[in-house]
Design a protein around this motif. Structure first.
Motif, short mmCIF file in Angstrom:
data_model
loop_
_atom_site.label_atom_id
_atom_site.label_comp_id
_atom_site.label_asym_id
_atom_site.label_seq_id
_atom_site.Cartn_x
_atom_site.Cartn_y
_atom_site.Cartn_z
N GLY A 100 0.79 -1.24 0.00
CA GLY A 100 0.00 0.00 0.00
C GLY A 100 0.81 1.28 0.00
N ILE A 101 2.12 1.16 -0.32
CA ILE A 101 2.96 2.36 -0.35
C ILE A 101 2.62 3.19 -1.60
N THR A 102 2.43 4.46 -1.41
CA THR A 102 2.26 5.36 -2.55
C THR A 102 3.63 5.57 -3.18
N VAL A 103 3.70 5.39 -4.50
CA VAL A 103 4.99 5.58 -5.17
C VAL A 103 4.86 6.74 -6.15
N ILE A 104 5.79 7.68 -6.04
CA ILE A 104 5.88 8.77 -7.02
C ILE A 104 7.25 8.66 -7.65
N MET A 105 7.27 8.40 -8.95
CA MET A 105 8.52 8.06 -9.63
C MET A 105 8.76 8.94 -10.84
N ILE A 106 9.96 9.49 -10.90
CA ILE A 106 10.39 10.19 -12.10
C ILE A 106 11.05 9.18 -13.02
N THR A 107 10.73 9.23 -14.29
CA THR A 107 11.41 8.35 -15.22
C THR A 107 11.52 8.99 -16.59
N HIS A 108 12.55 8.60 -17.31
CA HIS A 108 12.70 9.04 -18.69
C HIS A 108 11.99 8.09 -19.64
N GLU A 109 11.65 6.91 -19.09
CA GLU A 109 11.16 5.86 -19.98
C GLU A 109 9.64 5.78 -19.99
N ALA A 110 9.07 6.31 -21.04
CA ALA A 110 7.61 6.41 -21.13
C ALA A 110 6.95 5.03 -21.09
N ASP A 111 7.60 4.03 -21.68
CA ASP A 111 6.97 2.70 -21.71
C ASP A 111 6.89 2.12 -20.30
N ILE A 112 7.94 2.31 -19.50
CA ILE A 112 7.90 1.83 -18.11
C ILE A 112 6.80 2.57 -17.36
N ALA A 113 6.77 3.88 -17.51
CA ALA A 113 5.78 4.70 -16.80
C ALA A 113 4.38 4.20 -17.14
N PHE A 114 4.15 3.93 -18.40
CA PHE A 114 2.81 3.53 -18.81
C PHE A 114 2.43 2.17 -18.25
N ARG A 115 3.41 1.31 -18.17
CA ARG A 115 3.14 -0.06 -17.71
C ARG A 115 2.83 -0.12 -16.22
#
Ligand code: ADP
Ligand code: MG
Length: 236
Positions: A192-207
């Motif tokens: 139940g941890i809220t995760v806020i992640m910066i990423t350069h990789e749009a495909d990872i973000a979308f998944r």
């Protein structure tokens, strides 16, 4: 649970004002996995550092569970940083000459946890991230993937409700990156941890994300809600 209201951050760079975050209003829901994407210099790290209490807004509000970070005293902000959020970075930021377990114990020392409990909890966290056999190795001798696992265990040391990750897989090969992503997804879905992640990789973000913010020039120019229902393949 986390809200930014007209949040603006202005840095002064050699006498010139630079608007790193420009009047941003947005929300990060409890228990969700939210990614922030955008080109270099768009304000992603600024946004994350404001939420993490590492930096303060020039104007506007940041609200965490009803409490205004922008109104907190130095002491209150220190307590917030210690207990409410855990941060991980692209470059791991471990104390390199100390062992994995010492790195995980460190945030607990400042939180007045007893010696025994510190050791037990750090060992349990390192086991959870898959480093049971490596916990006495010094971090300088660890691979990038191992170092990031230690950093995740350290971020979890004082039981935060939110993990803030600034390009956590930016220095890792794709296979190792997948393993680190799996750990973050596990923390989100099963703990139940809220995760806020910066990423350069749009495909990872979308998944992996429930919601994706795209930043450009300090503004949110796009908000995407995904409907990828992580885990449904197991249910069907
Ligand atoms: P990103 O993480 O998207 O690459 P940042 O949030 O790091 O972007 O930076 C946004 C803008 O703010 C950039 O133009 C950057 O140069 C500037 N900036 C960031 N941190 C500072 C700082 N401490 N002092 C001055 N300018 C900064
Ligand atoms: Mg950045």
């Amino acid at each position: 649970m986390i809200q930014l209201i007209n949040a603006t951050k202005i840095y002064n760079k050699s006498g010139k004002d630079l608007i790193a975050l420009n009047d941003v209003t947005c929300e990060f829901e409890r228990g969700s996995y939210i990614s922030v994407v955008g080109r270099s210099g768009s304000g992603k790290s600024t946004l994350l550092n404001l939420i993490g209490g590492l930096d303060s807004v020039s104007s506007g509000q940041i609200i965490f569970d009803g409490n205004r970070l922008d109104k907190m005293t130095k002491n209150q902000l220190e307590i917030y940083r210690r207990f409410s959020v855990g941060m991980i970075f692209q470059s791991f930021n471990l104390v390199s000459h100390r062992s994995a377990i010492d790195n995980v114990i460190l945030p607990m020392i400042f939180a007045d946890v007893s010696l025994n409990e510190r050791k037990n909890r750090a060992a349990a966290l390192l086991e959870k991230v898959g480093l049971k056999e490596r916990m006495n190795h010094i971090s300088a001798e660890m691979s990038g993937g191992e170092a990031q696992r230690v950093a995740i265990a350290r971020a979890m040391a004082n039981n935060p409700s939110v993990i803030l990750a600034d390009e956590p897989t930016g220095n890792l090969d794709s296979k190792t990156a997948e393993e680190i992503m799996d750990l973050l997804i596990d923390l989100n879905i099963n703990y139940g941890i809220t995760v806020i992640m910066i990423t350069h990789e749009a495909d990872i973000a979308f998944r992996v994300s429930d919601k994706i913010f795209t930043l450009l020039d300090g503004k949110i120019i796009n908000t995407q809600y995904t409907n990828n229902k992580r885990g449904t393949d197991e249910i069907i």
